[in-house]
Scaffold this motif. Structure first.
Motif, PDB file in Angstrom:
ATOM      1  N   PHE A  57       0.873  -1.166   0.000  1.00  0.00           N
ATOM      2  CA  PHE A  57       0.000   0.000   0.000  1.00  0.00           C
ATOM      3  C   PHE A  57       0.912   1.218   0.000  1.00  0.00           C
ATOM      4  CE2 PHE A  57      -2.189  -3.536   1.842  1.00  0.00           C
ATOM      5  CZ  PHE A  57      -3.413  -3.514   1.192  1.00  0.00           C
ATOM      6  N   ILE A  58       0.732   2.083  -0.998  1.00  0.00           N
ATOM      7  CA  ILE A  58       1.687   3.162  -1.231  1.00  0.00           C
ATOM      8  C   ILE A  58       1.011   4.515  -1.071  1.00  0.00           C
ATOM      9  CG2 ILE A  58       3.322   4.153  -2.883  1.00  0.00           C
ATOM     10  CD1 ILE A  58       3.029   1.256  -4.318  1.00  0.00           C
ATOM     11  N   GLU A  59       1.554   5.320  -0.166  1.00  0.00           N
ATOM     12  CA  GLU A  59       1.128   6.707  -0.006  1.00  0.00           C
ATOM     13  C   GLU A  59       2.153   7.574  -0.718  1.00  0.00           C
ATOM     14  OE1 GLU A  59      -0.943  10.109   1.026  1.00  0.00           O
ATOM     15  OE2 GLU A  59      -1.567   8.013   0.998  1.00  0.00           O
ATOM     16  N   VAL A  60       1.698   8.438  -1.608  1.00  0.00           N
ATOM     17  CA  VAL A  60       2.573   9.289  -2.414  1.00  0.00           C
ATOM     18  C   VAL A  60       2.500  10.718  -1.887  1.00  0.00           C
ATOM     19  CG1 VAL A  60       3.034  10.180  -4.734  1.00  0.00           C
ATOM     20  CG2 VAL A  60       2.217   7.823  -4.441  1.00  0.00           C
ATOM     21  N   LYS A  61       3.665  11.306  -1.660  1.00  0.00           N
ATOM     22  CA  LYS A  61       3.757  12.697  -1.241  1.00  0.00           C
ATOM     23  C   LYS A  61       4.772  13.407  -2.132  1.00  0.00           C
ATOM     24  CE  LYS A  61       1.045  12.556   2.377  1.00  0.00           C
ATOM     25  NZ  LYS A  61      -0.253  13.235   2.349  1.00  0.00           N
ATOM     26  N   ALA A  62       4.427  14.596  -2.582  1.00  0.00           N
ATOM     27  CA  ALA A  62       5.323  15.375  -3.442  1.00  0.00           C
ATOM     28  C   ALA A  62       5.594  16.734  -2.827  1.00  0.00           C
ATOM     29  CB  ALA A  62       4.704  15.547  -4.829  1.00  0.00           C
ATOM     30  N   SER A  63       6.827  17.185  -2.987  1.00  0.00           N
ATOM     31  CA  SER A  63       7.229  18.516  -2.534  1.00  0.00           C
ATOM     32  C   SER A  63       8.547  18.837  -3.224  1.00  0.00           C
ATOM     33  CB  SER A  63       7.380  18.554  -1.018  1.00  0.00           C
ATOM     34  OG  SER A  63       7.484  19.893  -0.571  1.00  0.00           O
ATOM     35  N   SER A  64       9.068  20.007  -2.997  1.00  0.00           N
ATOM     36  CA  SER A  64      10.326  20.387  -3.652  1.00  0.00           C
ATOM     37  C   SER A  64      11.489  19.519  -3.183  1.00  0.00           C
ATOM     38  CB  SER A  64      10.637  21.862  -3.401  1.00  0.00           C
ATOM     39  OG  SER A  64      10.723  22.115  -2.009  1.00  0.00           O
ATOM     40  N   ARG A  65      11.394  19.011  -1.929  1.00  0.00           N
ATOM     41  CA  ARG A  65      12.456  18.159  -1.372  1.00  0.00           C
ATOM     42  C   ARG A  65      11.836  16.921  -0.726  1.00  0.00           C
ATOM     43  NH1 ARG A  65      16.698  21.474   1.937  1.00  0.00           N
ATOM     44  NH2 ARG A  65      16.128  19.753   3.277  1.00  0.00           N
ATOM     45  N   HIS A  66      12.591  15.821  -0.752  1.00  0.00           N
ATOM     46  CA  HIS A  66      12.087  14.568  -0.169  1.00  0.00           C
ATOM     47  C   HIS A  66      11.773  14.710   1.312  1.00  0.00           C
ATOM     48  CE1 HIS A  66      12.647  12.040  -3.675  1.00  0.00           C
ATOM     49  NE2 HIS A  66      13.843  12.573  -3.843  1.00  0.00           N
ATOM     50  N   ASP A  67      12.658  15.357   2.066  1.00  0.00           N
ATOM     51  CA  ASP A  67      12.426  15.457   3.507  1.00  0.00           C
ATOM     52  C   ASP A  67      11.173  16.276   3.810  1.00  0.00           C
ATOM     53  OD1 ASP A  67      13.699  17.809   2.699  1.00  0.00           O
ATOM     54  OD2 ASP A  67      14.993  17.923   4.450  1.00  0.00           O
ATOM     55  N   MET A  98       1.650  -8.056   3.796  1.00  0.00           N
ATOM     56  CA  MET A  98       1.410  -6.691   3.357  1.00  0.00           C
ATOM     57  C   MET A  98       2.406  -5.755   4.014  1.00  0.00           C
ATOM     58  SD  MET A  98      -1.835  -5.350   5.595  1.00  0.00           S
ATOM     59  CE  MET A  98      -1.324  -3.649   5.642  1.00  0.00           C
ATOM     60  N   ARG A  99       2.549  -4.572   3.410  1.00  0.00           N
ATOM     61  CA  ARG A  99       3.331  -3.507   4.025  1.00  0.00           C
ATOM     62  C   ARG A  99       2.796  -2.180   3.495  1.00  0.00           C
ATOM     63  NH1 ARG A  99       8.366  -4.487   0.156  1.00  0.00           N
ATOM     64  NH2 ARG A  99       8.225  -2.550  -1.036  1.00  0.00           N
ATOM     65  N   ILE A 100       3.135  -1.111   4.209  1.00  0.00           N
ATOM     66  CA  ILE A 100       2.762   0.231   3.790  1.00  0.00           C
ATOM     67  C   ILE A 100       4.044   1.002   3.522  1.00  0.00           C
ATOM     68  CG2 ILE A 100       1.626   2.384   4.457  1.00  0.00           C
ATOM     69  CD1 ILE A 100      -0.236   0.645   6.215  1.00  0.00           C
ATOM     70  N   ASP A 101       4.135   1.562   2.326  1.00  0.00           N
ATOM     71  CA  ASP A 101       5.296   2.349   1.921  1.00  0.00           C
ATOM     72  C   ASP A 101       4.904   3.810   1.759  1.00  0.00           C
ATOM     73  OD1 ASP A 101       6.595  -0.097   1.685  1.00  0.00           O
ATOM     74  OD2 ASP A 101       6.983   0.082  -0.473  1.00  0.00           O
ATOM     75  N   LEU A 102       5.867   4.684   1.995  1.00  0.00           N
ATOM     76  CA  LEU A 102       5.753   6.098   1.655  1.00  0.00           C
ATOM     77  C   LEU A 102       6.694   6.350   0.495  1.00  0.00           C
ATOM     78  CD1 LEU A 102       4.970   9.085   2.098  1.00  0.00           C
ATOM     79  CD2 LEU A 102       6.849   9.199   3.779  1.00  0.00           C
ATOM     80  N   ALA A 103       6.175   6.902  -0.580  1.00  0.00           N
ATOM     81  CA  ALA A 103       7.004   7.260  -1.729  1.00  0.00           C
ATOM     82  C   ALA A 103       6.952   8.774  -1.892  1.00  0.00           C
ATOM     83  CB  ALA A 103       6.511   6.568  -2.997  1.00  0.00           C
TER      84      ALA A 103
END
Length: 121
Positions: A57-67, A98-103
């Motif tokens: 299960f993948i949660e996607v987050k976008a921003s100018s920097r990964h941190d 199962m696992r949950i990832d943050l991308a």
């Protein structure tokens, strides 16, 4: 279009683009994307992938920097993702791992994957 509507539209399209970038990154790792924007009783999961015998299960987050992008995932949201992931597993993948990832996706379109995340729930 109002300024608020424009911001919302830009955020929506940015999110869709980031999800596409992450989807390709998982496919390059050998995963099959089996759901996009799947909705469980507690909320939406951006992507669900099958990687070998693990449902991811993948949660996607976008921003100018990964941190910066990583800080956008809060405990409450992860709790909702866990509930929806449990719904999915009960209906579709009984007995599988199962696992949950943050991308995260940075401003250059680079992906960083944090596997099996938790806030020690």
């Amino acid at each position: 279009m109002t300024a608020k509507a424009l911001r919302g539209s830009l955020a929506y399209h940015s999110g869709i683009a980031a999800e596409g970038i992450v989807e390709r990154a998982y496919e390059e790792r050998g995963a099959e994307i089996i759901e996009r924007r799947w909705r469980g009783r507690a909320g939406e999961i951006d992507l669900i992938a099958q990687l070998s015998d693990v449902t991811v299960f993948i949660e996607v987050k976008a921003s100018s920097r990964h941190d910066t992008a990583a800080t956008h995932l809060r405990r409450r949201q992860l709790e909702r993702i866990c509930i929806s992931a449990s719904d999915y597993m009960a209906k579709h993948a009984k007995g599988k791992a199962m696992r949950i990832d943050l991308a995260t996706v940075d401003g250059a379109g680079q992906v960083r994957i944090y596997e099996n995340i938790s806030f020690d729930l």
